[in-house]
Design an enzyme around this catalytic site. Structure first.
Site, PDB file in Angstrom:
ATOM      1  N   TYR A   1     -10.856  -4.006  11.794  1.00 58.36           N
ATOM      2  CA  TYR A   1      -9.680  -3.127  11.855  1.00 58.36           C
ATOM      3  C   TYR A   1      -9.531  -2.571  13.272  1.00 58.36           C
ATOM      4  O   TYR A   1      -8.461  -2.704  13.880  1.00 58.36           O
ATOM      5  CB  TYR A   1      -9.817  -1.965  10.860  1.00 58.36           C
ATOM      6  CG  TYR A   1      -8.902  -0.818  11.207  1.00 58.36           C
ATOM      7  CD1 TYR A   1      -9.389   0.334  11.826  1.00 58.36           C
ATOM      8  CD2 TYR A   1      -7.533  -0.907  10.959  1.00 58.36           C
ATOM      9  CE1 TYR A   1      -8.527   1.369  12.178  1.00 58.36           C
ATOM     10  CE2 TYR A   1      -6.681   0.126  11.307  1.00 58.36           C
ATOM     11  CZ  TYR A   1      -7.196   1.266  11.926  1.00 58.36           C
ATOM     12  OH  TYR A   1      -6.349   2.283  12.287  1.00 58.36           O
TER      13      TYR A   1
ATOM     14  N   ASN B   1       0.838  -1.203   0.000  1.00 52.87           N
ATOM     15  CA  ASN B   1       0.000   0.000   0.000  1.00 52.87           C
ATOM     16  C   ASN B   1       0.870   1.249   0.000  1.00 52.87           C
ATOM     17  O   ASN B   1       0.520   2.291   0.556  1.00 52.87           O
ATOM     18  CB  ASN B   1      -0.926  -0.008   1.242  1.00 52.87           C
ATOM     19  CG  ASN B   1      -2.003   1.053   1.122  1.00 52.87           C
ATOM     20  OD1 ASN B   1      -2.352   1.479   0.020  1.00 52.87           O
ATOM     21  ND2 ASN B   1      -2.500   1.521   2.254  1.00 52.87           N
TER      22      ASN B   1
ATOM     23  N   ASN C   1     -10.984   7.866   2.872  1.00 55.60           N
ATOM     24  CA  ASN C   1     -10.973   8.958   3.855  1.00 55.60           C
ATOM     25  C   ASN C   1     -11.385  10.288   3.226  1.00 55.60           C
ATOM     26  O   ASN C   1     -11.225  10.515   2.028  1.00 55.60           O
ATOM     27  CB  ASN C   1      -9.570   9.085   4.492  1.00 55.60           C
ATOM     28  CG  ASN C   1      -9.221   7.862   5.340  1.00 55.60           C
ATOM     29  OD1 ASN C   1      -8.200   7.244   5.141  1.00 55.60           O
ATOM     30  ND2 ASN C   1     -10.095   7.498   6.277  1.00 55.60           N
TER      31      ASN C   1
ATOM     32  N   LYS D   1      -6.566  -3.241  16.499  1.00 55.62           N
ATOM     33  CA  LYS D   1      -5.839  -2.220  17.282  1.00 55.62           C
ATOM     34  C   LYS D   1      -6.023  -2.491  18.775  1.00 55.62           C
ATOM     35  O   LYS D   1      -5.100  -2.380  19.568  1.00 55.62           O
ATOM     36  CB  LYS D   1      -6.323  -0.809  16.925  1.00 55.62           C
ATOM     37  CG  LYS D   1      -5.932  -0.368  15.526  1.00 55.62           C
ATOM     38  CD  LYS D   1      -4.432  -0.425  15.323  1.00 55.62           C
ATOM     39  CE  LYS D   1      -4.020  -0.023  13.916  1.00 55.62           C
ATOM     40  NZ  LYS D   1      -2.564  -0.174  13.688  1.00 55.62           N
TER      41      LYS D   1
ATOM     42  N   SER E   1      -5.195   3.682  17.384  1.00 52.66           N
ATOM     43  CA  SER E   1      -6.201   4.568  16.795  1.00 52.66           C
ATOM     44  C   SER E   1      -7.313   4.881  17.787  1.00 52.66           C
ATOM     45  O   SER E   1      -7.649   4.058  18.647  1.00 52.66           O
ATOM     46  CB  SER E   1      -6.818   3.880  15.557  1.00 52.66           C
ATOM     47  OG  SER E   1      -7.962   4.566  15.126  1.00 52.66           O
TER      48      SER E   1
END
Ligand code: WQD
Length: 337
Positions: A151, A36, A201, A155, A126
């Site tokens: 996701y 990425n 985003n 975290k 996050s």
């Protein structure tokens, strides 16, 4: 010169952190599997600092590669660990990829780290771990809720893995940094956010719409219980965020107390709505943005912004850049592509 490993160091936050580490005199080795990120980011970093970081193309999911890497780099003084997949929506569709890519890699890295002399570890976490917090601004004491996505769950689990290791290892020291919404780019416009495909985003979608790569921005929901009906977030300039990593690393390098796990919210402390971000973009770019308000996006929290006291008084760090600074840097970066 202290040598620091930055995993995922060619990514958005990783690359900006490499620049700030080099600015502070650290020698940096970057690991990235280029899933990425583009290898050209190395050129961008070098063009800013004049120093090309050491680079190893390596996938941390491959345990034997990780073992071999640490045998060659046993003199590391610290690790800043960014390498992970980070798209909330994608994680719902392919959860096992997220658990493998975000957690197996963490365990393999920590296992090899625990075999070398210096065990200082900074974890990229996050504000997603808080979900929709009961109180705003969000402090580090806010309860970590059941994650709304795989996701976010990776975290939360990642932080728990690190905490468990801190309790039993007498050499391991770690800090988790819980980012709010990183935006912007380096002021030189040599590095910035490079989303693959359609941006998930808000800010890259805004700049791509303005440059003509996208027809129109969809604003996900205009009927939220907020002053202008759109969601509120804490948008933090990526350079401010990168500097926080160097401050946290130095704290670990100087610290004597192991078995000590700390975590910090990294934000501006100010909430901005989607429409306020659009207004900021229009102000700094002189462009009128083409957007329309559509239905809400599943999984979005209404409002999230950081309480910045702990980072300010314990880390000695706070943001310096404004929303307009970040939007201007994002726009200059988009125009440079
Ligand atoms: C911000 C606001 C959207 C796109 C996520 C992760 C977080 C971190 C940052 C990785 C929301 C609205 C967005 C669009 C829109 N990721 N929006 N139109 O969801 O707050 O945070 O990304 O580290 O962990 O949770 O960021 O930029 O997707 O959305 O209206 O095309 O912009 O609804 O209110 P988010 P975002």
């Amino acid at each position: 010169m202290d040598r620091i490993l930055v995993t995922g160091g060619l990514g958005f936050i990783g690359s900006h952190t490499v620049v700030e580490l080099q600015n502070e005199g650290f020698e940096v080795v970057v690991i990235d599997n280029l899933s990425n990120a583009s290898i050209s980011v190395l050129d961008g970093i070098e063009s800013i600092t004049g120093v090309r970081p050491l680079f190893e193309e390596l996938d941390l999911r491959h345990k034997t590669e990780v073992i071999s890497f640490f045998k060659r780099y046993s003199d590391l003084k610290g690790i800043i660990h960014f390498a992970a997949s980070k798209a909330v929506g994608e994680s719902v569709k392919i959860p096992l990829h997220y658990y493998e890519n975000n957690l197996n890699t963490l365990v393999y890295t920590l296992k090899e780290l625990s075999k070398i002399e210096h065990q200082n570890f900074i974890f990229s976490s996050s504000c997603t771990v808080y979900g929709q917090a009961d109180q705003l601004p969000i402090t580090e004491e806010a309860s970590v809720k059941k994650a709304l996505s795989p996701y976010g769950n990776t975290k939360q689990i990642g932080e728990e893995i690190i905490q468990d290791l801190c309790l039993v290892s007498d050499k391991f020291k770690a800090i988790s940094l819980r980012y709010f919404n990183p935006i912007g780019a380096h002021p030189t416009a040599k590095i910035g956010e490079l989303p693959l495909g359609v941006p998930q985003n808000l800010v890259p979608y805004i700049t791509q719409t303005a440059i003509g790569k996208r027809d129109e921005l969809s604003v996900f929901g205009g009927d939220y219980p907020t002053p202008d009906g759109t969601c509120i977030r804490d948008y933090i300039h990526v350079v401010d965020l990168a500097k926080a990593h160097v401050v946290a690393l130095k704290r670990l390098l100087q610290s004597k107390n192991t078995n000590n796990y700390e975590f910090f919210n990294l934000g501006t402390g100010k909430g901005s709505s989607v429409l306020e971000v659009i207004e900021s973009f229009e102000r700094v770019s002189g462009n009128t943005l083409n957007y329309k308000i559509v239905d809400r996006r599943a999984g979005d929290v209404v409002s999230a912004f950081a309480d910045t006291e702990k980072a300010k008084y314990i880390l000695g760090w706070q943001t310096e850049q404004s929303l307009d600074d970040a939007m201007k840097a994002a726009w200059e970066w988009e125009k440079s592509l």
